[in-house]
Write an enzyme that holds these catalytic residues in place. Structure first.
Site, PDB file in Angstrom:
ATOM      1  N   GLU A   1       0.826  -1.217   0.000  1.00  0.00           N
ATOM      2  CA  GLU A   1       0.000   0.000   0.000  1.00  0.00           C
ATOM      3  C   GLU A   1       0.857   1.263   0.000  1.00  0.00           C
ATOM      4  O   GLU A   1       0.527   2.273   0.609  1.00  0.00           O
ATOM      5  CB  GLU A   1      -0.978   0.004   1.181  1.00  0.00           C
TER       6      GLU A   1
ATOM      7  N   GLU B   1      -5.187  -8.946   1.280  1.00  0.00           N
ATOM      8  CA  GLU B   1      -5.994  -8.337   2.335  1.00  0.00           C
ATOM      9  C   GLU B   1      -7.330  -7.947   1.751  1.00  0.00           C
ATOM     10  O   GLU B   1      -7.378  -7.184   0.781  1.00  0.00           O
ATOM     11  CB  GLU B   1      -5.364  -7.033   2.827  1.00  0.00           C
TER      12      GLU B   1
END
Length: 313
Positions: A152, A250
Site C-alpha cells: 500500500e 488483504e
C-alpha cells in the site's frame, strides 16, 4: 493495512537454498499463462478452486492454528505484518516468533514488511540483506514466502507512515529484489492500495522483471461487489498484461455488516471467476477486529461461521 506496536518453474532464478515444500502453492509453478498445471497444495480452497487463507489477529492470540481449528481446514496462506523500525537493521522478530507455527500449518507465508522507521532512501543493501536472512529462515524450513515489501505504498506515503516518493520506492524495491532473487521459494509480491484510477498506481510499478506476484488491497462496501467490478481493471493492467500470478492479500468489507461480509466471501470463494481471470490464485481474508470487525470466523456465532464455511471445500 495493519500497524502494530511491538505464499511455478520459479519466477526467480538460482540454486535451492532451502527445503522445497512437497505441496507448494506457487513455488516451482509455471507462469499463470500455463493453465495445464493443477494446484499441488491441499490447503483450504474456495468452491471455485481459489486458495484461501487468513490474516489472523495474532496480537490478540488468534493465531493460524486457532483459525484452522475453528474452520476444520488448513489455511493455504497466512499473512503476518512486520515493521522495519530503524535504518540500522531489521531482525524480523514479528515474523520469526511464528516460524514453527507457520511451518506446522503448511501455509505459504505472506510476509508484509513495512518500512515505518526509515525512508525509502534508507533501504540500503544492508537492510535488504537483513530481510533476506529472515526470509531464508523460513524457506530453509520449507515455508513458501511471498514477500510483500512496503505494501500500500501509494497510500502510506500520504500520512507519512512511509517516507519518500515513487522513484525512491522503486529503487528500494529493486534493492530488495537483488537481495532475494536467488532465494528459491521467495516470491516478491507488489501490492498497492486501491486507487480510483489505475493510472495512479503506474508510477509505483517496479517493472515486470522485479515482480513475481501482483495484488491490491480493497475493502468494498456494496452487496453487489464482484471480483470483476472490484479488481477487473487492476487484473487487466498487471496480472494479464505481464502474465503475473495475482493474489488478494488483504480484503474484507466496510462496514462490518454480516450480510455484506458474507456476500463478499461468496463473490470471491464461490463465484466462478477462474474462467475469465485465470491468473487469480488466492485470497487472504483480513480476519481481525480492528477499526471494524472484519472477521467471518473468529468471534462469530455458529450460524455466521457455517455460512462462511459453506463457500469452501
Amino acid at each position: 493495512m495493519y500497524l502494530s506496536g511491538g505464499v511455478v518453474v520459479s519466477l526467480l532464478s538460482g540454486a535451492c537454498l532451502g527445503v522445497t515444500p512437497s505441496k507448494p502453492l506457487l513455488w516451482r509453478r509455471t507462469p499463470c499463462s500455463n493453465l495445464n498445471v493443477l494446484p499441488m497444495n491441499t490447503g483450504m480452497r474456495g468452491n471455485n478452486g481459489i486458495y484461501w487463507g487468513w490474516n489472523p489477529d495474532i496480537e490478540k492470540g488468534d493465531n493460524i492454528s486457532a483459525i484452522n481449528m475453528m474452520t476444520g481446514r488448513k489455511a493455504s496462506t497466512v499473512g503476518i505484518f512486520s515493521q522495519i523500525n530503524s535504518p540500522n537493521g531489521f531482525d524480523g522478530h514479528q515474523l520469526l516468533r511464528h516460524l514453527d507455527e507457520v511451518k506446522g500449518s503448511g501455509a505459504a507465508l505472506i510476509a508484509s514488511v513495512m518500512p515505518n522507521g526509515l525512508s525509502f532512501n534508507e533501504v540500503t543493501p544492508k537492510i535488504a540483506e537483513d530481510i533476506a536472512k529472515v526470509v531464508r529462515q523460513f524457506t530453509d524450513q520449507g515455508v513458501e514466502v511471498w514477500l510483500r515489501f512496503a505494501h500500500e505504498m501509494n497510500y502510506y506515503v500520504r500520512p507519512g507512515t512511509y517516507r519518500g516518493n515513487s522513484t525512491q520506492f522503486i529503487k528500494a524495491w529493486r534493492t530488495i529484489h537483488n537481495a532475494t532473487k536467488d532465494i528459491d521459494g521467495c516470491l516478491l509480491f507488489w501490492c498497492p492500495n486501491n486507487a480510483k484510477l489505475i493510472d495512479l498506481m503506474a508510477e509505483w510499478w517496479p517493472g515486470a522483471e522485479h515482480v513475481d506476484i501482483v495484488g491490491m488491497d480493497q475493502y468494498p462496501s456494496s452487496l453487489s461487489a464482484t471480483f470483476k467490478s472490484t479488481y477487473g481493471a487492476f487484473y487487466d493492467a498487471y496480472a494479464k498484461k505481464y502474465n503475473k500470478h495475482m493474489a488478494i492479500p488483504e480484503t474484507a468489507t466496510k462496514p462490518d455488516n454480516a450480510t455484506l461480509k458474507q456476500a463478499w466471501v461468496r463473490a470471491l470463494a464461490s463465484a466462478d471467476v477462474r474462467a475469465e481471470f485465470p491468473c487469480l490464485q488466492s485470497v487472504t481474508w483480513f480476519e481481525l477486529h480492528k477499526s471494524w470487525d472484519y472477521r467471518v470466523v473468529m468471534g462469530q456465532d455458529k450460524s455466521v461461521r457455517d455460512r462462511t464455511l459453506s463457500n469452501f471445500r
